[in-house]
Design an enzyme around this catalytic site. Sequence first.
Site, PDB file in Angstrom:
ATOM      1  N   THR A   1     -66.547  45.225  18.149  1.00 21.52           N
ATOM      2  CA  THR A   1     -65.703  46.353  17.705  1.00 21.52           C
ATOM      3  C   THR A   1     -65.849  47.504  18.684  1.00 21.52           C
ATOM      4  OG1 THR A   1     -66.007  45.797  15.383  1.00 21.52           O
ATOM      5  CG2 THR A   1     -65.294  48.039  15.826  1.00 21.52           C
TER       6      THR A   1
ATOM      7  N   VAL B   1     -60.918  42.272   5.293  1.00 22.54           N
ATOM      8  CA  VAL B   1     -60.754  43.513   6.052  1.00 22.54           C
ATOM      9  C   VAL B   1     -62.124  44.179   6.155  1.00 22.54           C
ATOM     10  CG1 VAL B   1     -59.673  45.798   6.083  1.00 22.54           C
ATOM     11  CG2 VAL B   1     -58.360  43.799   5.314  1.00 22.54           C
ATOM     12  N   GLY B   2     -62.460  44.604   7.365  1.00 16.99           N
ATOM     13  CA  GLY B   2     -63.757  45.260   7.570  1.00 16.99           C
ATOM     14  C   GLY B   2     -63.644  46.771   7.543  1.00 16.99           C
ATOM     15  N   ASP B   3     -64.735  47.415   7.928  1.00 20.29           N
ATOM     16  CA  ASP B   3     -64.803  48.880   7.874  1.00 20.29           C
ATOM     17  C   ASP B   3     -63.919  49.573   8.908  1.00 20.29           C
ATOM     18  OD1 ASP B   3     -66.529  47.749   9.823  1.00 20.29           O
ATOM     19  OD2 ASP B   3     -67.643  49.617   9.966  1.00 20.29           O
TER      20      ASP B   3
ATOM     21  N   GLY C   1     -70.708  46.983  13.315  1.00 24.72           N
ATOM     22  CA  GLY C   1     -71.743  46.228  12.602  1.00 24.72           C
ATOM     23  C   GLY C   1     -71.141  45.583  11.374  1.00 24.72           C
TER      24      GLY C   1
ATOM     25  N   GLY D   1     -69.332  45.305   8.478  1.00 27.13           N
ATOM     26  CA  GLY D   1     -68.398  46.233   7.846  1.00 27.13           C
ATOM     27  C   GLY D   1     -68.591  46.355   6.349  1.00 27.13           C
TER      28      GLY D   1
HETATM   29  N1  ASP Z   1     -67.502  46.255  11.836  1.00 28.11           N
HETATM   30  C1  ASP Z   1     -66.717  45.112  12.174  1.00 28.11           C
HETATM   31  C2  ASP Z   1     -66.263  44.444  10.913  1.00 28.11           C
HETATM   32  O1  ASP Z   1     -66.994  44.416   9.946  1.00 28.11           O
HETATM   33  C3  ASP Z   1     -67.399  44.069  13.003  1.00 28.11           C
HETATM   34  C4  ASP Z   1     -68.351  44.516  14.079  1.00 28.11           C
HETATM   35  O2  ASP Z   1     -68.494  45.711  14.315  1.00 28.11           O
HETATM   36  O3  ASP Z   1     -68.997  43.637  14.719  1.00 28.11           O
HETATM   37  O4  ASP Z   1     -65.190  43.877  10.919  1.00 28.11           O
END
Ligand code: ASP
Length: 312
Positions: A167, A196-198, A219, A221
Site C-alpha cells: 500500500t 475492502v481494507g482501511d 498494514g 487494514g
Molecule cells: N492496508 C492494506 C489493506 O488492508 C494492505 C497493506 O497495507 O498491506 O488492504
Amino acid sequence: MKIIGSSNADVGLPLGMAVLRQGGSALDAVERAIRAVESNPLDHTVGLGGLPNLVGVVELDASIMDGTTRLAGAVAGMHGFEHPISIARRVMQDLPHALLVGEGAERFARECGFEERDLLTPEAQDIYEQGLRRGGDGAPYASAVLRAVVGRLAMQPERASGKDAGTVNVLALDSAGNLAVGVSTSGFAWKYPGRVGDSAVIGAGNYCDGRFGAAACTGRGEIAIRAATAHSVVSYLRAGDDPLAAGRRAMEELNDFADAYFSTMNCVVLAPDGRHAAFSSQEGARYALMDETSTEVQMLPRTFVRVSPVDA
Ligand code: ASP
C-alpha cells in the site's frame, strides 16, 4: 513544504515535490506522487502489477482527503483502472459522495473518461498461482483465504523487493499551508472478493484535518478499521500531542485489536507546521521524505511500536 510517505512512495515523491516547488497544491502533489506508484509494475501492492484477490482479479482501494475543506473521496473494490487515486479525487470533487464501490466506481470512472486496462502482470499472476498452490485447490473459500493469508505472511513479496510496506501512503504540506493525504492499494493478496481494507475507509487508513494534522496507515487494514487509527492519531494531535506522541498512542491502542493474523500496522503522521513521525510494528521499517531543501528522497527509520495479540 514537505511530502512524506511509506517507503514504496520513493518512486513518486520527487514528482510530488516538483508540484509543490512549482507552487502546486498539496492535493495535486499527493495525486501526482501516488499515480507514479500505481504505475510501477514492480510494486505488487498497488495499482498495475498489484497481486490479485482470491479469484485472480486485481481489486483496488484508494482514498484522498483535503485537510483544508475536510472533503474526502474514496473508491473500493475497483477493477481495471490504473489510477484509483485520481478516481477517488473525482469522487471528492464532482459528487456529493465520499465513497463509491465496485461497479458503481467503475461506471463513474468510465463516465469521467479514465482509461481501462488489464492490471494483472505475468509476474503478479505467477505469485498469485504459487500462493493458491500453498492454499490448496478446491478448499472452501474461507479456509482457502485463511491459508492464503498465512502464505502471504511467509512470502511477503514486498519484502523481496526491499520495501517495508504494502500500500502507498503520501502526505503533503504545500507552500500555502494546506495538508492532504492519499492512500492507494491492491489490498491483501488472495483476499476474499469484495473485501475492502482501511485504504478506502476515511478515518481508518486516511485522515486529514488541516488545523491539526494528517495520518495514513498501511498494514492489516482490518485492525485500522476497527480502531479508526488515522482518525485517532489526528484526535490526539488535536488534543495537543506532538506527532511522535499522537502516533505512538494510536499504535499502542492496537494491542487491544490485534490477533494472530492481523497484528502488522504502520502509520505516517504530518503536522501543519511540518513536524512528522512514522511508526511500524515491524523493526527496521522506514519512511520516505522530501522537503524544499531535498535533492533526493531521504529514507528515515520508523519508530518501532510492538503490536501483539492480547493473549500472545
Ligand atoms: N492496508 C492494506 C489493506 O488492508 C494492505 C497493506 O497495507 O498491506 O488492504
